[in-house]
Design an enzyme around this catalytic site. Structure first.
Site, mmCIF file in Angstrom:
data_model
loop_
_atom_site.group_PDB
_atom_site.id
_atom_site.type_symbol
_atom_site.label_atom_id
_atom_site.label_comp_id
_atom_site.label_asym_id
_atom_site.label_seq_id
_atom_site.Cartn_x
_atom_site.Cartn_y
_atom_site.Cartn_z
ATOM 1 N N ASP A 54 -2.687 37.309 32.173
ATOM 2 C CA ASP A 54 -2.032 38.949 34.050
ATOM 3 C C ASP A 54 -3.454 38.800 34.540
ATOM 4 O O ASP A 54 -4.776 38.971 33.555
ATOM 5 C CB ASP A 54 -1.973 40.165 32.446
ATOM 6 C CG ASP A 54 -1.098 41.056 33.995
ATOM 7 O OD1 ASP A 54 -0.374 41.688 33.546
ATOM 8 O OD2 ASP A 54 -1.833 41.525 34.477
ATOM 9 N N ASP A 151 2.013 38.803 39.142
ATOM 10 C CA ASP A 151 0.485 38.961 38.724
ATOM 11 C C ASP A 151 0.516 37.723 36.973
ATOM 12 O O ASP A 151 -0.649 37.965 36.575
ATOM 13 C CB ASP A 151 -0.659 39.781 38.745
ATOM 14 C CG ASP A 151 -0.830 40.821 37.830
ATOM 15 O OD1 ASP A 151 0.447 41.216 37.157
ATOM 16 O OD2 ASP A 151 -1.579 41.159 37.009
ATOM 17 N N GLU A 152 1.412 38.067 36.612
ATOM 18 C CA GLU A 152 2.165 37.503 35.548
ATOM 19 C C GLU A 152 2.673 36.140 34.890
ATOM 20 O O GLU A 152 3.984 35.402 36.140
ATOM 21 C CB GLU A 152 2.161 37.912 34.164
ATOM 22 C CG GLU A 152 1.759 39.363 33.709
ATOM 23 C CD GLU A 152 2.602 40.981 33.522
ATOM 24 O OE1 GLU A 152 3.645 40.314 32.377
ATOM 25 O OE2 GLU A 152 2.407 41.342 34.539
HETATM 26 P P1 TTP Z 1 -0.268 45.296 36.925
HETATM 27 O O1 TTP Z 1 -0.672 44.023 36.062
HETATM 28 O O2 TTP Z 1 0.729 45.482 36.454
HETATM 29 O O3 TTP Z 1 -1.476 45.853 36.758
HETATM 30 P P2 TTP Z 1 -3.093 45.383 37.148
HETATM 31 O O4 TTP Z 1 -3.538 43.378 37.799
HETATM 32 O O5 TTP Z 1 -3.197 46.176 39.023
HETATM 33 O O6 TTP Z 1 -3.715 45.904 36.446
HETATM 34 P P3 TTP Z 1 -4.454 45.412 35.059
HETATM 35 O O7 TTP Z 1 -5.481 45.151 35.152
HETATM 36 O O8 TTP Z 1 -3.853 46.370 34.326
HETATM 37 O O9 TTP Z 1 -2.940 44.143 35.027
HETATM 38 O O10 TTP Z 1 0.484 44.946 38.107
HETATM 39 C C1 TTP Z 1 0.310 44.481 39.083
HETATM 40 C C2 TTP Z 1 -0.064 44.423 40.065
HETATM 41 O O11 TTP Z 1 1.595 44.576 40.759
HETATM 42 C C3 TTP Z 1 -0.980 45.728 40.633
HETATM 43 O O12 TTP Z 1 -2.375 44.804 41.409
HETATM 44 C C4 TTP Z 1 -0.009 45.973 41.843
HETATM 45 C C5 TTP Z 1 0.984 45.618 41.507
HETATM 46 N N1 TTP Z 1 2.019 46.796 41.367
HETATM 47 C C6 TTP Z 1 2.716 47.614 42.416
HETATM 48 O O13 TTP Z 1 2.752 47.568 43.046
HETATM 49 N N2 TTP Z 1 3.518 48.443 41.311
HETATM 50 C C7 TTP Z 1 3.085 49.051 39.987
HETATM 51 O O14 TTP Z 1 4.287 50.394 39.424
HETATM 52 C C8 TTP Z 1 2.534 48.135 39.387
HETATM 53 C C9 TTP Z 1 2.558 48.235 37.729
HETATM 54 C C10 TTP Z 1 1.613 47.384 39.325
HETATM 55 MG MG MG Z 2 -2.452 43.091 35.913
HETATM 56 MG MG MG Z 3 1.060 42.303 35.195
#
Ligand code: TTP
Ligand code: MG
Ligand code: MG
Length: 433
Positions: A54, A151-152
């Site tokens: 992730d 992103d995963e």
């Molecule tokens: P996430 O992997 O949940 O968050 P992140 O990568 O920004 O932070 P973390 O380090 O905690 O993993 O989400 C991935 C992307 O998806 C994030 O950059 C933005 C988008 N996103 C949204 O558009 N809406 C949302 O509610 C969430 C949770 C994420």
């Molecule tokens: Mg993330």
């Molecule tokens: Mg994610």
């Protein structure tokens, strides 16, 4: 390899040559495990290795990578670049100052006045994981790679590693590869099943590597149940009513109690808590076919002018068609819904002659439906547009309408351009009906 575009982006103008992308979906359709996905043939003692990856503060990290002036600063992505809109994500610097995903940009700026708020540029983020999963094909068999969200992704390492040490070495190699290819950091989780691997990823962020082995179960059992994949705040509350607070409570709870409350889903959750998630990597083959697609879009400013309404219907149709094409599907049954600013809404449907994913057909059908609606007026404006397409068929060769009068358009190429350069780079010219 399962490739999903978990998030399609619709441009929302932005003026002065800027594109503001509105993200319309960010979670895969089937985020909750289906009982059919659990592979009951796999014996519990067959040890498997899963890696979950992730990106850290994904959209914000990409923006910081591309603009050195933003590095080390509180940055948020989402909204229109001003104070309107919602924080989709923010850099770790902004998180330290109290900014959170889901806040309005306005609120975030009050908490953290030095916050740099940037608009979201969807296609750029979307290409990153696709690029690196392409590179993973050289390291693991293709059916061991599953893109899970924007992103995963999951990798099954069972065929390429022999023990946890090997698997950790592999995980470090993957992290380095991502850094070298994209100059971005990821956090990874390694475990013997997918749910625990996903759980592990969150233990150490950013740039972390965490492992959950079989012998770590007692530590995992002490964590709150809500940390588990598939449990959100609503399920958490219902579990609490049954006296279940931790993963351990769930793992050791009475089978019938969760079955009574949640049905088969309760049984799955209990299995997952116990570390008995026997799901395998979801490749295209195992993926269930979607039965319908829908998208609703609520405007910040309601509209009534015929050309604005028509344009909105056209955009939503374009999006639906692109989504169907991406999944190689075509739909036959269309619903159009409008909600007016008095909050009343109206919906009509039409069954098409043959399945289609051509935006010209969908637009024509949607406009046919729209003409049956009361016409919007300055005192009766439209606030929300919704479209649902049912009766989806996989496209096998040319099962689309062979007798169509219009020429077949090179949609594959058009979609590629849109993905690369944004939605407005090219649009199919449609006759205003
Ligand atoms: P996430 O992997 O949940 O968050 P992140 O990568 O920004 O932070 P973390 O380090 O905690 O993993 O989400 C991935 C992307 O998806 C994030 O950059 C933005 C988008 N996103 C949204 O558009 N809406 C949302 O509610 C969430 C949770 C994420
Ligand atoms: Mg993330
Ligand atoms: Mg994610």
């Amino acid at each position: 390899m399962q490739k999903i575009s978990s998030s399609f982006f619709i441009t929302r103008g932005g003026g002065k040559g800027r594109n503001i992308f509105k993200r319309v979906r960010f979670m895969p359709l089937y985020s909750f495990p289906h009982h059919k996905d659990l592979n009951y043939k796999i014996e519990k003692h067959d040890r498997r290795y899963f890696l979950h990856l992730d990106f850290d503060a994904f959209f914000a990290q990409v923006e910081q990578r591309d603009n050195p002036k933003l590095r080390g600063k509180p940055v948020s992505v989402g909204g229109n670049g001003g104070i309107k809109g919602i924080v989709m994500t923010c850099s770790y610097e902004a998180r330290a100052l109290g900014v959170k995903t889901g806040m309005s940009v306005f609120e975030a700026k009050q908490i953290c006045p030095e916050l740099i708020s940037l608009p979201c540029y969807g296609p750029k983020y979307e290409a990153i994981l696709l690029n690196i999963t392409e590179a993973f094909i050289k390291l693991v068999p293709e059916d061991c790679i599953e893109q899970y969200s924007i992103d995963e992704c999951f990798l099954e390492l069972t065929p390429v590693v022999k023990d946890y040490f090997d698997a950790i070495r592999f995980a470090l190699k993957i992290k380095k590869l991502v850094k070298r290819m994209e100059n971005l950091t990821v956090s990874v989780g390694l475990s013997f099943n997918k749910s625990y691997a996903k759980l592990a990823t969150k233990f150490r962020k950013p740039d972390g590597l965490s492992v959950i082995r079989e012998e770590n179960r007692p530590d995992i059992y002490m964590l709150p149940a809500v940390k588990l994949w598939g449990i959100g705040s609503r399920i958490e509350k219902r579990l609490a009513m049954l006296g279940i607070f931790t993963i351990g409570d769930l793992a050791n709870c009475n089978f019938h109690a969760v079955h009574k409350e949640f049905g088969i889903n309760g049984v799955i959750l209990r299995k997952i808590a116990r570390g008995e998630d026997t799901r395998i990597i979801a490749t295209g083959k195992q993926k269930r076919i979607e039965k319908s697609f829908n998208h609703h879009h609520t405007l910040t400013e309601p509209i009534y002018k015929s050309e604005d309404v028509t344009d909105e219907i056209r955009r939503i149709g374009e999006y639906m068609c692109r989504k169907m094409r991406f999944k190689n599907l075509a739909g036959k049954h269309l619903f159009l819904t409008l909600r007016f600013d008095d909050l009343g809404f109206i919906s009509e449907d039409i069954k098409l002659f043959s399945p289609t994913n051509d935006e010209r057909d969908i637009f024509e059908a949607a406009m046919y439906l729209y003409k049956r609606f009361p016409e919007p007026e300055p005192f009766h404006k439209v606030r929300m547009f919704g479209m649902t397409i049912f009766d989806l068929h996989p496209i096998t060769g040319y099962n689309l309408d062979l007798f169509r009068k219009q020429p077949i358009l090179p949609y594959k190429e058009l979609d590629y351009l849109k993905e690369k350069y944004g939605e407005n780079i090219i649009r199919v010219g449609l006759t205003r009906l």
